[in-house]
Design an enzyme around this catalytic site. Structure first.
Site, mmCIF file in Angstrom:
data_model
loop_
_atom_site.group_PDB
_atom_site.id
_atom_site.type_symbol
_atom_site.label_atom_id
_atom_site.label_comp_id
_atom_site.label_asym_id
_atom_site.label_seq_id
_atom_site.Cartn_x
_atom_site.Cartn_y
_atom_site.Cartn_z
ATOM 1 C CE LYS A 210 -4.101 -2.188 0.819
ATOM 2 N NZ LYS A 210 -3.638 -3.572 0.618
HETATM 3 C C1 PLP Z 1 -4.065 -4.731 -0.033
HETATM 4 C C2 PLP Z 1 -3.201 -5.944 -0.095
HETATM 5 C C3 PLP Z 1 -3.388 -6.948 -1.074
HETATM 6 C C4 PLP Z 1 -4.501 -6.887 -2.089
HETATM 7 O O1 PLP Z 1 -4.298 -5.920 -3.063
HETATM 8 P P1 PLP Z 1 -5.518 -5.394 -3.972
HETATM 9 O O2 PLP Z 1 -4.969 -4.278 -4.761
HETATM 10 O O3 PLP Z 1 -6.570 -4.950 -2.988
HETATM 11 O O4 PLP Z 1 -5.971 -6.547 -4.789
HETATM 12 C C5 PLP Z 1 -2.519 -8.022 -1.093
HETATM 13 N N1 PLP Z 1 -1.536 -8.144 -0.183
HETATM 14 C C6 PLP Z 1 -1.333 -7.209 0.779
HETATM 15 C C7 PLP Z 1 -0.249 -7.409 1.776
HETATM 16 C C8 PLP Z 1 -2.145 -6.075 0.849
HETATM 17 O O5 PLP Z 1 -1.940 -5.158 1.821
#
Ligand code: PLP
Length: 495
Positions: free
Chosen positions: A112
């Site tokens: 993120k």
């Molecule tokens: C948010 C997240 C995901 C999923 O990603 P999306 O873009 O929502 O599909 C996968 N792994 C981690 C560690 C995340 O924080």
């Protein structure tokens, strides 16, 4: 020429990038999509000699056409700096025949950070361009990861404040510690006595409160959202797919034009959609492999063409993928329906009414680039252990879901194309699940003992993000009932 953005749900609204970033969601509840996907105007050879920041500029300038070169470069340089613990920002690590694209070297050691470190700068630049005088107040409900990444991104960014609500007894001890120790005069973290849904519902009510909006406007504030459907989060995520291909080319791991596959552990469908955009911009990607955990709505969808959220919600060891409605899938639905907003709106209506919809055979044919599969909890743990035993490389639970699905794909298809696996979190963020997968004997240790043990085992230094919170003072201790969220917000804003 400016690239315009349209809503996935009606033809009427056309906005520029900065307006799409400011609004987040279109007025009709749809998501903004670019009218066309731009093609890269640099060759892959040229890109292979660029830094991450230079690559980011080459990709983002094509989407955010109403930003000047200076504005965009300024946002990029403020975002991708020493907050990341490596100069390359997103390194590739080869292990057991795959290339792991490590997207967890930012402030909160999860992917993120890749978008949330730049979103605040895109947002305040957009506000200036559109003559918004108010201070932007980011309001977020979090089940753990997004809240901290948003706090870290917005902390001390001039012209913004950020308020995060989390369920007081519903996040992990490390996640809570990460949030309540957040520095920055413009940050505010509140635990609520309720669960994540209560926090989420409360935040939605505040967003929809017209009376509050008017009072805030008078006091010089307006709400905005750092939600993953914002185009300002999607566009920065395209960059690392372009960058990783260019790096493989530079290092001679792929030949010019050689197609690779990409595997993405998927929740809200944002990360894999970014890979799809990278492919459409001209990056030689063949298959987009969508990996789910036991909440396998997307696997069923790619198999049958039916999206059906009516099922039990499973709590797994990869909590950031525990999702039954993948919001960003709406963009793929719209695009594969030939940009037919009416058709998409009908699907979304039946999703909210019946919890499901079925796409047409033509649309399904347009999704052939995608392959979906899922990993059980046991398979995920086995993958962590097997990879560690074989190579010494330790991956987190989310990445292990992706690696498991990769093996299933390769077994089913015998496709031996080179593969990039999106590695979305540091194993230090999910230490207990990771260590238990390697050996159950670790289960008796405390969280911080496990951190030190993992550091020895993987031969990797404890990330700063974890080390800091061992001794960091608690700076936020507000707890409130869900009924009191509004008064808490007003108090923080001095209203
Ligand atoms: C948010 C997240 C995901 C999923 O990603 P999306 O873009 O929502 O599909 C996968 N792994 C981690 C560690 C995340 O924080």
């Amino acid at each position: 020429m400016d690239l315009f953005y349209r809503s996935t749900r009606s033809k009427n609204e056309t906005v520029k990038a900065s307006q799409a970033i400011l609004k987040g969601l279109a007025d009709d509840g749809g998501l903004f999509v670019p009218e066309s996907v731009p093609t890269l105007d640099k060759t892959l050879e040229e890109l292979s000699n660029m830094t991450y920041q230079e690559t980011a500029y080459e990709v983002m300038k094509l989407f955010l056409t109403d930003f000047t070169e200076e504005e965009l470069k300024d946002c990029i340089n403020k975002a991708y700096d020493s907050k990341f613990d490596t100069e390359v920002i997103a390194p590739l690590v080869e292990a057991d025949g795959a290339y792991y694209l490590e997207l967890f070297h930012g402030a909160t050691i999860a992917f993120k950070d890749m978008a949330l470190s730049i979103l605040p700068h895109l947002l305040i630049t957009s506000a200036k361009k559109n003559h918004v005088k108010n201070e932007i107040v980011i309001l977020t409900a979090t089940s753990g990861d997004t809240g901290k990444a948003a706090l870290a991104g917005f902390a001390d960014v001039e012209g913004t404040r950020i308020i995060v609500f989390y369920p007081k007894n519903g996040v992990s001890p490390i996640q809570e510690k990460q949030m309540v120790t957040q520095k920055g005069d413009n940050t505010f973290v509140v635990g609520i006595t309720g669960n994540f849904d209560d926090a989420q519902t409360g935040v939605k009510q505040l967003f929809g409160d017209k009376e509050l909006a008017a009072q805030m406007d008078e006091a010089g504030f307006q709400f905005s959202s750092a939600n993953s459907i914002n185009i300002g989060r999607l566009v920065p995520q395209i960059v690392y797919y372009v960058y990783s291909y260019a790096q493989l080319l530079k290092e001679g791991k792929v030949e010019k034009g050689e197609k690779i596959n990409v595997v993405v552990p998927t929740g809200n469908f944002g990360n894999i959609l970014a890979a799809y955009f990278a492919k459409n911009m001209g990056i030689p990607i063949a298959k987009l492999i969508c990996a789910s955990n036991e909440n396998k709505v997307l696997y069923d969808f790619f198999e049958t063409g039916i999206y059906d959220r009516n099922r039990e919600f499973v709590l797994t060891s990869s909590p950031s993928m525990d999702i039954l409605i993948s919001s960003n899938l709406e963009r793929l639905i719209y695009l594969t329906a030939g940009c037919d907003a009416e058709k998409n709106a009908a699907f979304m209506k039946s999703l909210s009414r019946d919890g499901k919809y079925e796409i047409t055979a033509d649309m399904k044919a347009n999704m052939e680039d995608f392959y979906g599969n899922y990993a059980s909890e046991q398979e995920t743990a086995e993958t962590i252990k097997n990879l560690y035993d074989k190579t010494g490389y330790v991956i987190d639970t989310h990445t292990a879901v992706a690696a498991t699905v990769l093996h299933k794909y390769q077994e089913a298809t015998k496709d031996d194309a080179k593969v990039v696996v999106a590695s979305t979190a540091s194993p230090f963020k999910f230490t207990r699940s990771v260590m238990n997968a390697i050996d159950m004997k670790y289960d008796s240790m405390t969280d911080f003992e496990l951190v030190d043990e993992l550091s020895k085992l993987a031969n990797v230094d404890v990330p700063k993000a974890i080390d800091e919170i061992r001794t960091a003072p608690v700076l936020h201790d507000t707890v409130c009932d869900k009924e009191d969220m509004k008064s808490v917000v007003m108090k923080f804003l001095g209203m």
